[in-house]
Every structure is written in structure tokens, then in C-alpha cells.
Design a protein around this motif. Structure first.
Motif, PDB file in Angstrom:
ATOM      1  N   VAL A 198     -41.074   6.691 -36.348  1.00 31.74           N
ATOM      2  CA  VAL A 198     -40.001   6.325 -35.422  1.00 31.74           C
ATOM      3  C   VAL A 198     -38.869   7.346 -35.527  1.00 31.74           C
ATOM      4  CG1 VAL A 198     -38.145   4.653 -35.020  1.00 31.74           C
ATOM      5  CG2 VAL A 198     -40.487   3.858 -35.327  1.00 31.74           C
ATOM      6  N   ASP A 199     -38.543   7.695 -36.771  1.00 28.56           N
ATOM      7  CA  ASP A 199     -37.439   8.623 -37.005  1.00 28.56           C
ATOM      8  C   ASP A 199     -37.725  10.007 -36.404  1.00 28.56           C
ATOM      9  OD1 ASP A 199     -34.957   9.440 -38.253  1.00 28.56           O
ATOM     10  OD2 ASP A 199     -36.205  10.584 -39.651  1.00 28.56           O
ATOM     11  N   GLN A 200     -38.993  10.436 -36.515  1.00 29.11           N
ATOM     12  CA  GLN A 200     -39.312  11.820 -36.145  1.00 29.11           C
ATOM     13  C   GLN A 200     -39.801  11.986 -34.714  1.00 29.11           C
ATOM     14  OE1 GLN A 200     -41.867  13.650 -39.122  1.00 29.11           O
ATOM     15  NE2 GLN A 200     -40.820  12.499 -40.709  1.00 29.11           N
ATOM     16  N   PHE A 201     -40.454  10.938 -34.168  1.00 23.94           N
ATOM     17  CA  PHE A 201     -41.104  11.127 -32.863  1.00 23.94           C
ATOM     18  C   PHE A 201     -40.366  10.441 -31.722  1.00 23.94           C
ATOM     19  CE2 PHE A 201     -44.710  11.511 -35.971  1.00 23.94           C
ATOM     20  CZ  PHE A 201     -44.761  12.898 -35.907  1.00 23.94           C
ATOM     21  N   LEU A 202     -39.247   9.790 -32.014  1.00 27.69           N
ATOM     22  CA  LEU A 202     -38.422   9.215 -30.942  1.00 27.69           C
ATOM     23  C   LEU A 202     -37.010   9.778 -31.047  1.00 27.69           C
ATOM     24  CD1 LEU A 202     -39.561   5.453 -31.173  1.00 27.69           C
ATOM     25  CD2 LEU A 202     -40.310   7.149 -29.509  1.00 27.69           C
ATOM     26  N   ARG A 224     -30.773   6.464 -29.386  1.00 26.36           N
ATOM     27  CA  ARG A 224     -29.471   6.471 -30.059  1.00 26.36           C
ATOM     28  C   ARG A 224     -29.694   6.325 -31.550  1.00 26.36           C
ATOM     29  NH1 ARG A 224     -26.988   2.904 -26.218  1.00 26.36           N
ATOM     30  NH2 ARG A 224     -27.448   1.199 -27.632  1.00 26.36           N
ATOM     31  N   TRP A 225     -28.792   6.927 -32.353  1.00 21.08           N
ATOM     32  CA  TRP A 225     -28.984   6.926 -33.798  1.00 21.08           C
ATOM     33  C   TRP A 225     -29.159   5.506 -34.355  1.00 21.08           C
ATOM     34  CZ3 TRP A 225     -26.506   4.815 -38.008  1.00 21.08           C
ATOM     35  CH2 TRP A 225     -26.960   5.267 -39.240  1.00 21.08           C
ATOM     36  N   GLY A 226     -28.295   4.582 -33.899  1.00 23.97           N
ATOM     37  CA  GLY A 226     -28.338   3.223 -34.435  1.00 23.97           C
ATOM     38  C   GLY A 226     -29.662   2.532 -34.179  1.00 23.97           C
ATOM     39  N   VAL A 227     -30.174   2.682 -32.952  1.00 21.27           N
ATOM     40  CA  VAL A 227     -31.435   2.041 -32.582  1.00 21.27           C
ATOM     41  C   VAL A 227     -32.579   2.625 -33.403  1.00 21.27           C
ATOM     42  CG1 VAL A 227     -33.072   1.642 -30.704  1.00 21.27           C
ATOM     43  CG2 VAL A 227     -30.608   1.594 -30.254  1.00 21.27           C
ATOM     44  N   ARG A 228     -32.586   3.964 -33.482  1.00 18.64           N
ATOM     45  CA  ARG A 228     -33.675   4.632 -34.198  1.00 18.64           C
ATOM     46  C   ARG A 228     -33.654   4.264 -35.686  1.00 18.64           C
ATOM     47  NH1 ARG A 228     -32.914  10.638 -33.761  1.00 18.64           N
ATOM     48  NH2 ARG A 228     -31.825  10.294 -35.712  1.00 18.64           N
ATOM     49  N   ALA A 229     -32.466   4.349 -36.288  1.00 17.97           N
ATOM     50  CA  ALA A 229     -32.372   4.015 -37.715  1.00 17.97           C
ATOM     51  C   ALA A 229     -32.692   2.544 -37.950  1.00 17.97           C
ATOM     52  CB  ALA A 229     -30.972   4.348 -38.234  1.00 17.97           C
ATOM     53  N   ALA A 269     -36.202  -1.284 -40.343  1.00 16.78           N
ATOM     54  CA  ALA A 269     -36.956  -2.541 -40.279  1.00 16.78           C
ATOM     55  C   ALA A 269     -38.391  -2.314 -40.765  1.00 16.78           C
ATOM     56  CB  ALA A 269     -36.954  -3.084 -38.852  1.00 16.78           C
ATOM     57  N   LEU A 270     -39.008  -1.216 -40.305  1.00 16.39           N
ATOM     58  CA  LEU A 270     -40.382  -0.917 -40.713  1.00 16.39           C
ATOM     59  C   LEU A 270     -40.458  -0.607 -42.207  1.00 16.39           C
ATOM     60  CD1 LEU A 270     -41.524   1.176 -37.647  1.00 16.39           C
ATOM     61  CD2 LEU A 270     -42.560  -0.946 -38.436  1.00 16.39           C
ATOM     62  N   ILE A 271     -39.526   0.218 -42.690  1.00 15.28           N
ATOM     63  CA  ILE A 271     -39.556   0.606 -44.106  1.00 15.28           C
ATOM     64  C   ILE A 271     -39.295  -0.612 -44.993  1.00 15.28           C
ATOM     65  CG2 ILE A 271     -38.375   1.980 -45.860  1.00 15.28           C
ATOM     66  CD1 ILE A 271     -37.865   4.040 -43.548  1.00 15.28           C
ATOM     67  N   GLY A 272     -38.338  -1.450 -44.573  1.00 14.05           N
ATOM     68  CA  GLY A 272     -38.043  -2.663 -45.342  1.00 14.05           C
ATOM     69  C   GLY A 272     -39.247  -3.587 -45.411  1.00 14.05           C
ATOM     70  N   THR A 273     -39.929  -3.757 -44.273  1.00 17.46           N
ATOM     71  CA  THR A 273     -41.138  -4.581 -44.266  1.00 17.46           C
ATOM     72  C   THR A 273     -42.196  -3.986 -45.197  1.00 17.46           C
ATOM     73  OG1 THR A 273     -40.646  -5.062 -41.954  1.00 17.46           O
ATOM     74  CG2 THR A 273     -42.793  -5.729 -42.761  1.00 17.46           C
ATOM     75  N   GLY A 274     -42.295  -2.658 -45.207  1.00 17.45           N
ATOM     76  CA  GLY A 274     -43.246  -2.002 -46.104  1.00 17.45           C
ATOM     77  C   GLY A 274     -42.908  -2.276 -47.562  1.00 17.45           C
ATOM     78  N   ALA A 275     -41.616  -2.231 -47.897  1.00 23.22           N
ATOM     79  CA  ALA A 275     -41.203  -2.490 -49.280  1.00 23.22           C
ATOM     80  C   ALA A 275     -41.548  -3.923 -49.677  1.00 23.22           C
ATOM     81  CB  ALA A 275     -39.709  -2.227 -49.435  1.00 23.22           C
ATOM     82  N   VAL A 276     -41.266  -4.865 -48.769  1.00 25.43           N
ATOM     83  CA  VAL A 276     -41.596  -6.271 -49.055  1.00 25.43           C
ATOM     84  C   VAL A 276     -43.108  -6.414 -49.266  1.00 25.43           C
ATOM     85  CG1 VAL A 276     -41.637  -8.603 -48.094  1.00 25.43           C
ATOM     86  CG2 VAL A 276     -39.598  -7.189 -47.829  1.00 25.43           C
ATOM     87  N   CYS A 277     -43.884  -5.721 -48.443  1.00 26.43           N
ATOM     88  CA  CYS A 277     -45.346  -5.752 -48.550  1.00 26.43           C
ATOM     89  C   CYS A 277     -45.811  -5.292 -49.935  1.00 26.43           C
ATOM     90  CB  CYS A 277     -45.953  -4.809 -47.522  1.00 26.43           C
ATOM     91  SG  CYS A 277     -46.846  -5.637 -46.245  1.00 26.43           S
ATOM     92  N   VAL A 291     -40.313  -1.732 -25.144  1.00 30.56           N
ATOM     93  CA  VAL A 291     -39.196  -1.880 -24.202  1.00 30.56           C
ATOM     94  C   VAL A 291     -38.300  -0.642 -24.238  1.00 30.56           C
ATOM     95  CG1 VAL A 291     -37.070  -3.179 -23.763  1.00 30.56           C
ATOM     96  CG2 VAL A 291     -39.204  -4.394 -24.243  1.00 30.56           C
ATOM     97  N   ILE A 292     -37.964  -0.210 -25.464  1.00 30.32           N
ATOM     98  CA  ILE A 292     -37.055   0.930 -25.608  1.00 30.32           C
ATOM     99  C   ILE A 292     -37.661   2.196 -25.006  1.00 30.32           C
ATOM    100  CG2 ILE A 292     -36.076   2.525 -27.298  1.00 30.32           C
ATOM    101  CD1 ILE A 292     -35.473   0.112 -29.053  1.00 30.32           C
ATOM    102  N   VAL A 293     -38.947   2.437 -25.332  1.00 24.81           N
ATOM    103  CA  VAL A 293     -39.592   3.652 -24.832  1.00 24.81           C
ATOM    104  C   VAL A 293     -39.775   3.576 -23.315  1.00 24.81           C
ATOM    105  CG1 VAL A 293     -41.707   5.032 -24.909  1.00 24.81           C
ATOM    106  CG2 VAL A 293     -40.715   4.168 -27.030  1.00 24.81           C
ATOM    107  N   ALA A 294     -40.100   2.372 -22.803  1.00 30.44           N
ATOM    108  CA  ALA A 294     -40.303   2.218 -21.361  1.00 30.44           C
ATOM    109  C   ALA A 294     -39.001   2.441 -20.603  1.00 30.44           C
ATOM    110  CB  ALA A 294     -40.875   0.829 -21.064  1.00 30.44           C
ATOM    111  N   LEU A 295     -37.899   1.896 -21.131  1.00 29.78           N
ATOM    112  CA  LEU A 295     -36.608   2.082 -20.460  1.00 29.78           C
ATOM    113  C   LEU A 295     -36.141   3.527 -20.590  1.00 29.78           C
ATOM    114  CD1 LEU A 295     -34.694  -1.209 -21.336  1.00 29.78           C
ATOM    115  CD2 LEU A 295     -35.960  -0.606 -19.273  1.00 29.78           C
ATOM    116  N   GLY A 296     -36.518   4.127 -21.705  1.00 29.01           N
ATOM    117  CA  GLY A 296     -36.332   5.563 -21.850  1.00 29.01           C
ATOM    118  C   GLY A 296     -34.938   6.034 -22.179  1.00 29.01           C
ATOM    119  N   ASP A 297     -33.945   5.163 -22.121  1.00 27.41           N
ATOM    120  CA  ASP A 297     -32.598   5.676 -22.364  1.00 27.41           C
ATOM    121  C   ASP A 297     -31.746   4.720 -23.201  1.00 27.41           C
ATOM    122  OD1 ASP A 297     -31.291   4.815 -19.063  1.00 27.41           O
ATOM    123  OD2 ASP A 297     -32.377   3.676 -20.567  1.00 27.41           O
ATOM    124  N   ALA A 298     -32.333   4.233 -24.267  1.00 26.05           N
ATOM    125  CA  ALA A 298     -31.578   3.301 -25.104  1.00 26.05           C
ATOM    126  C   ALA A 298     -30.498   4.038 -25.890  1.00 26.05           C
ATOM    127  CB  ALA A 298     -32.509   2.602 -26.089  1.00 26.05           C
TER     128      ALA A 298
END
Lengths: 105, 132
Positions: free
Chosen positions: B56-60, B64-69, B74-82, B125-132
Motif C-alpha cells: 500500500v505504501d509503495q504502490f499507491l 493522501r499521506w494520512g489515508v495511505r499511512a 491497519a494491515l501491519i497492525g493486523t499482521g502483528a496481532v496475527c 473505493v479509494i482506488v476507484a475514486l482515484g483522488d482520495a
């Protein structure tokens, strides 16, 4: 030497060895993405270098646990994974997650 | 929900190699190897989620910084919990096998599925709208 009949016909040790192998492969793929993340944005200052070093230690730690387990799998009846081994593998993965947080923020 | 004392007991088991072995009888080694492979499958799931955070960080880059981070965290945190949960589940399964009890049930797979679905929908949704 052990007689061939001692081996589990279901090849459980072999399957477990391969499971460790593909987990190390997954680890390396994610580590490559991590390095790319650090280099990509030109974030390789002192913090980036420190993070990379910590990530490398985590990778080596995981590979060490995997290496021991893979070696253990050559026995016909491998010894069971210890809690220390499981915790070490998970801690290395958590270290990678912490590293990831520093890269994406 | 599991009680706090259960959790503390599990935590103690994690860090004391002898204690798991003290309980019950040694199960067939093949069961323990199967448990180990399940543990590794969960570790790979954790790694995949962390890798997803990097992706997500590298390919999107247009987000906006906030959305991407936010998505990446969220993904990294879920991975840590896993990863944490992988150890917990492994210990509990090992103990249950030694005691001859039923294997522990868990709602974690369902929670993880919901989490991944939510992140996926948000990303679509974010990628489809294209301008988050």
C-alpha cells in the motif's frame, strides 16, 4: 541409520520442513519489499540505516530458528517445536512489523 | 471471552519451555508437527499482511499521506496481532493435545476475515475514486 520403515508414510517431517522453507521464502519477499520501501523514498538517512539493520537482525533471527527446525526434520521422529522457538519466530515477525511501521510513516 | 487468568497462564507457558511438557502425555509427534505447520501458516499470514502494508505504501503513491499511512498501519497492525496470536494458538493446541482435550475454538479467523474484507473494500473505493 534408521530403517526406511521408521519413516512416517504421511511424510509429516518433510511437509513440516517444506512449511518452514516457504515461510522463510515469504519472509525474504517481505524483507525485499521493506528494503525497497526504505530506498524508494530516499529515506536512507541514519534512521533508515538503523531500521534496515534491525530488520536484518530480525531476518537472521528467523532464518536461525528455521535452520534449526529444518535440521531437526531429518530425524525420523523429529523433536517437537519448543515454546522458545515459537516465541522467537513470532518475535522476529513482530520486529519486522515494527520496522514496517517506521518505513510507512 | 477468555478470562484474564487464562491469558496470564498462556503467557507464562510461552516463556517456560518445560511447563508445556509437564502437562499430560506426549501426543503422537505427527500431531505436534501438524500443529507446527498450522503455526507457520499463521506466521505466513502475518507476513502477507505486513507485506500488504508495504505494498500500500509503495504502490499507491497518489493517495493522501494520512489515508495511505492509515491503510498501511491497519494491515501491519493486523499482521502483528496475527503473529502474537499464532504463538498463543500453538501453545493452547499443544496443551490441549497433551491433556487429551478438544482443540481450542477461536473467533479470530472470522475477525481476521472481516478485517481483511473491510480493508479491501476501502482500498477498492479509494482506488476507484482515484483522488482520495
Amino acid at each position: 541409520m534408521t530403517a526406511p520403515g521408521d519413516r512416517d508414510p504421511g511424510l509429516q517431517p518433510e511437509r513440516t520442513r517444506l512449511a518452514w522453507r516457504r515461510t522463510t521464502l515469504t519472509w525474504v519477499v517481505v524483507a525485499v519489499l521493506a528494503v525497497r520501501g526504505v530506498l524508494d523514498a530516499g529515506r536512507l538517512g541514519r534512521p533508515g540505516a538503523l531500521a534496515l539493520g534491525a530488520g536484518a537482525v530480525a531476518l537472521i533471527g528467523f532464518l536461525a530458528v528455521a535452520h534449526r527446525r529444518i535440521a531437526a526434520m531429518s530425524a525420523p521422529r523429529p523433536v517437537v517445536l519448543t515454546p522458545a522457538g515459537a516465541v522467537a519466530a513470532a518475535v522476529c515477525t513482530l520486529a519486522l512489523a515494527a520496522f514496517a511501521v517506521t518505513v510507512v510513516t | 471471552m477468555r478470562s484474564v487468568s487464562d491469558l496470564v497462564r498462556s503467557l507464562r507457558l510461552w516463556f517456560s519451555p518445560g511447563r508445556v511438557r509437564d502437562e499430560g502425555e506426549t501426543p503422537d509427534y505427527r500431531f505436534s508437527l501438524a500443529n507446527e505447520r498450522t503455526f507457520l501458516a499463521w506466521i505466513r499470514t502475518a507476513l502477507a499482511l505486513i507485506g500488504g502494508g508495504f505494498a500500500v505504501d509503495q504502490f499507491l503513491p497518489d493517495l493522501r499521506w494520512g489515508v495511505r499511512a492509515g491503510l498501511a498501519l491497519a494491515l501491519i497492525g493486523t499482521g502483528a496481532v496475527c503473529a502474537v496470536r499464532a504463538v498463543d494458538h500453538w501453545v493452547r493446541c499443544e496443551r490441549a493435545m497433551r491433556r487429551g482435550e478438544d482443540l481450542p475454538g477461536s473467533r479470530f479467523p472470522a475477525l481476521l476475515a472481516v478485517m481483511v474484507a473491510v480493508v479491501s473494500v476501502v482500498m477498492v473505493v479509494i482506488v476507484a475514486l482515484g483522488d482520495a
